[in-house]
Design an enzyme around this catalytic site. Structure first.
Site, PDB file in Angstrom:
ATOM      1  N   CYS A  39      41.809  65.142  35.209  1.00  0.00           N
ATOM      2  CA  CYS A  39      41.381  66.514  35.022  1.00  0.00           C
ATOM      3  C   CYS A  39      41.564  66.916  33.563  1.00  0.00           C
ATOM      4  O   CYS A  39      42.514  66.484  32.895  1.00  0.00           O
ATOM      5  CB  CYS A  39      42.198  67.441  35.930  1.00  0.00           C
ATOM      6  SG  CYS A  39      41.817  69.194  35.758  1.00  0.00           S
ATOM      7  N   SER A  41      42.641  69.567  32.475  1.00  0.00           N
ATOM      8  CA  SER A  41      43.924  70.250  32.311  1.00  0.00           C
ATOM      9  C   SER A  41      45.010  69.263  31.877  1.00  0.00           C
ATOM     10  O   SER A  41      45.877  69.590  31.067  1.00  0.00           O
ATOM     11  CB  SER A  41      44.331  70.936  33.617  1.00  0.00           C
ATOM     12  OG  SER A  41      43.367  71.886  33.998  1.00  0.00           O
ATOM     13  N   HIS A  44      44.792  68.602  28.109  1.00  0.00           N
ATOM     14  CA  HIS A  44      45.373  69.625  27.233  1.00  0.00           C
ATOM     15  C   HIS A  44      46.825  69.300  26.900  1.00  0.00           C
ATOM     16  O   HIS A  44      47.289  69.527  25.776  1.00  0.00           O
ATOM     17  CB  HIS A  44      45.297  70.995  27.894  1.00  0.00           C
ATOM     18  CG  HIS A  44      43.910  71.574  27.943  1.00  0.00           C
ATOM     19  ND1 HIS A  44      43.143  71.785  26.819  1.00  0.00           N
ATOM     20  CD2 HIS A  44      43.148  71.986  28.987  1.00  0.00           C
ATOM     21  CE1 HIS A  44      41.979  72.296  27.155  1.00  0.00           C
ATOM     22  NE2 HIS A  44      41.952  72.434  28.467  1.00  0.00           N
ATOM     23  N   HIS A  60      47.660  65.818  38.710  1.00  0.00           N
ATOM     24  CA  HIS A  60      47.878  66.871  39.700  1.00  0.00           C
ATOM     25  C   HIS A  60      46.759  66.969  40.733  1.00  0.00           C
ATOM     26  O   HIS A  60      46.806  67.835  41.600  1.00  0.00           O
ATOM     27  CB  HIS A  60      48.002  68.236  38.993  1.00  0.00           C
ATOM     28  CG  HIS A  60      46.782  68.604  38.214  1.00  0.00           C
ATOM     29  ND1 HIS A  60      46.602  68.213  36.908  1.00  0.00           N
ATOM     30  CD2 HIS A  60      45.678  69.292  38.548  1.00  0.00           C
ATOM     31  CE1 HIS A  60      45.438  68.660  36.479  1.00  0.00           C
ATOM     32  NE2 HIS A  60      44.848  69.315  37.458  1.00  0.00           N
ATOM     33  N   CYS A 164      42.055  69.788  42.978  1.00  0.00           N
ATOM     34  CA  CYS A 164      41.981  70.679  41.818  1.00  0.00           C
ATOM     35  C   CYS A 164      40.553  71.096  41.540  1.00  0.00           C
ATOM     36  O   CYS A 164      40.185  72.248  41.686  1.00  0.00           O
ATOM     37  CB  CYS A 164      42.599  70.036  40.584  1.00  0.00           C
ATOM     38  SG  CYS A 164      42.496  71.080  39.100  1.00  0.00           S
TER      39      CYS A 164
END
Length: 362
Positions: A39, A41, A44, A60, A164
């Site tokens: 992902c 995310s 980042h 996640h 997610c």
């Protein structure tokens, strides 16, 4: 011992190593991870745009099989197939009891200073748990309120991305927007989350689904998943194109990238009374706003963290949508890779040419 991908230094990729997980505490679940999506995310944190205590295990968006449970766990049992969700809920705070579980700050579901060590390496060095899941590992040790049991007929590699990308994208349509059949949607960014928004908007009966992305291959994926129109998001007149197609603007402009320009486009393409929804993790110094004329036109701006999900209810429904042929997860998954190839997978994400990569654990 479990093999895991560990973030030690931002900007230098992940290091494959071995970690030790503790036995499950009363409300914890030990899961054999079977698949985990990559992902943006995660990226980042891996690239250092967002801070996190290190070393840590990212990941996640996962699915697996329960190996063991703590003494107080009642929601799942060994052998259950489960999907994890980073928005673990406590069940007792103001947000939980008013139906806004995705906003829960976690209460006793979160790790805190002074907690007994849960993950370690090298005979006792602490390894931090990222987003309370740390799924780039052969095993996860998580709170029971961070996973939900699903139908065992569901392939776990597809189930993982529900955790997610699909929860965020579909939840935005079903929960945050509460889209009424016939309403119009513009989706800015056609990665995993944006494609899930497109697919959910089709399921919900949107009148027009306009997908905007710079890459023709991403726009083609959006069409496969239900987009009625596509636009090059980098075109100088992208907002004008969307406004023309939708005869005055869309009801919902949904940003699914995490970029200032895409958020501005989501606002610019709204009709009177429309709502811009920001899903992407924006750079921490970004601000998105409405002008005076936007406000006079009744336009609205909101975030929808994790699609404002109620994941113990939403995830099994999304699984059912897939098994019934409504939710197209196969198109969203671009490739399946081994844990050892995870850095190459994130390199592909940085290039931005494909949809979801999924780590599959044998």
């Amino acid at each position: 011992m479990a093999k895991a991908a560990i973030l030690e230094t931002p900007g230098e990729g992940l290091v494959i190593g071995e970690v030790d997980l503790a036995d499950p505490a009363p409300h914890e679940v030990l899961i054999d991870t079977k698949a985990c999506g990559l992902c943006h995310s995660d990226l980042h944190f891996i690239d250092g745009a967002y801070p996190h205590p290190l070393p840590a295990i990212p990941g996640h968006e996962a699915a697996g099989i329960v190996r063991a449970v703590g003494s107080e766990v009642r929601s799942v049992k060994p052998g259950d197939h489960v999907v994890t969700c980073l928005s673990a809920f406590c069940g007792t705070c103001e947000f939980c009891v008013t139906g806004r579980m995705a906003l829960c700050l976690g209460g006793n579901t979160r790790r805190g200073k002074g907690d007994v060590l849960r993950i370690s390496r090298n005979g006792g060095e602490p390894v931090n748990q990222m987003l309370n899941l740390s799924a780039f590992s052969e095993q996860m040790l998580i709170h029971e309120n961070a996973c939900v049991s699903i139908d065992k007929d569901m392939p776990l590699d597809r189930a993982a991305i529900i955790g997610c990308a699909v929860t965020t994208g579909a939840g935005t349509i079903f929960n945050a927007c509460k889209l009424t059949p016939g309403q119009t949607v513009a989706v800015i960014g056609c990665g995993g989350v944006g494609l899930a928004v497109v697919n959910a908007a089709k399921i919900a009966g949107a009148g027009q689904i306009i997908a905007a992305d710079p890459l023709p291959e991403k726009r083609a994926l959006a069409e496969t998943l239900g987009a009625t129109h596509t636009v090059d998001a980098m075109a100088d007149d992208a907002a004008k194109q969307i406004t023309t197609i939708s005869n005055g603007g869309v009801d919902f402009g949904i940003e699914a990238v995490g970029r200032q320009a895409s958020a501005d486009l989501a606002v610019a393409c709204l009709r009177r009374g429309g709502t811009a929804v920001i899903l992407g993790m924006m750079p921490l110094d970004c601000k998105v706003g409405l002008g005076a004329m936007d406000l006079l036109g009744g336009k609205k701006l909101m975030g929808a963290i994790m699609g404002m999900n109620h994941f113990p209810v939403d995830l099994p429904r999304l699984v059912d949508f897939y098994l019934r042929g409504l939710l197209d997860l196969d198109t969203i998954i671009a490739e399946r890779i081994a844990l050892d190839d995870i850095n190459a997978g994130f390199d592909k994400m940085r290039a931005g040419n494909s949809a979801r990569s999924v780590v599959v654990f044998d």
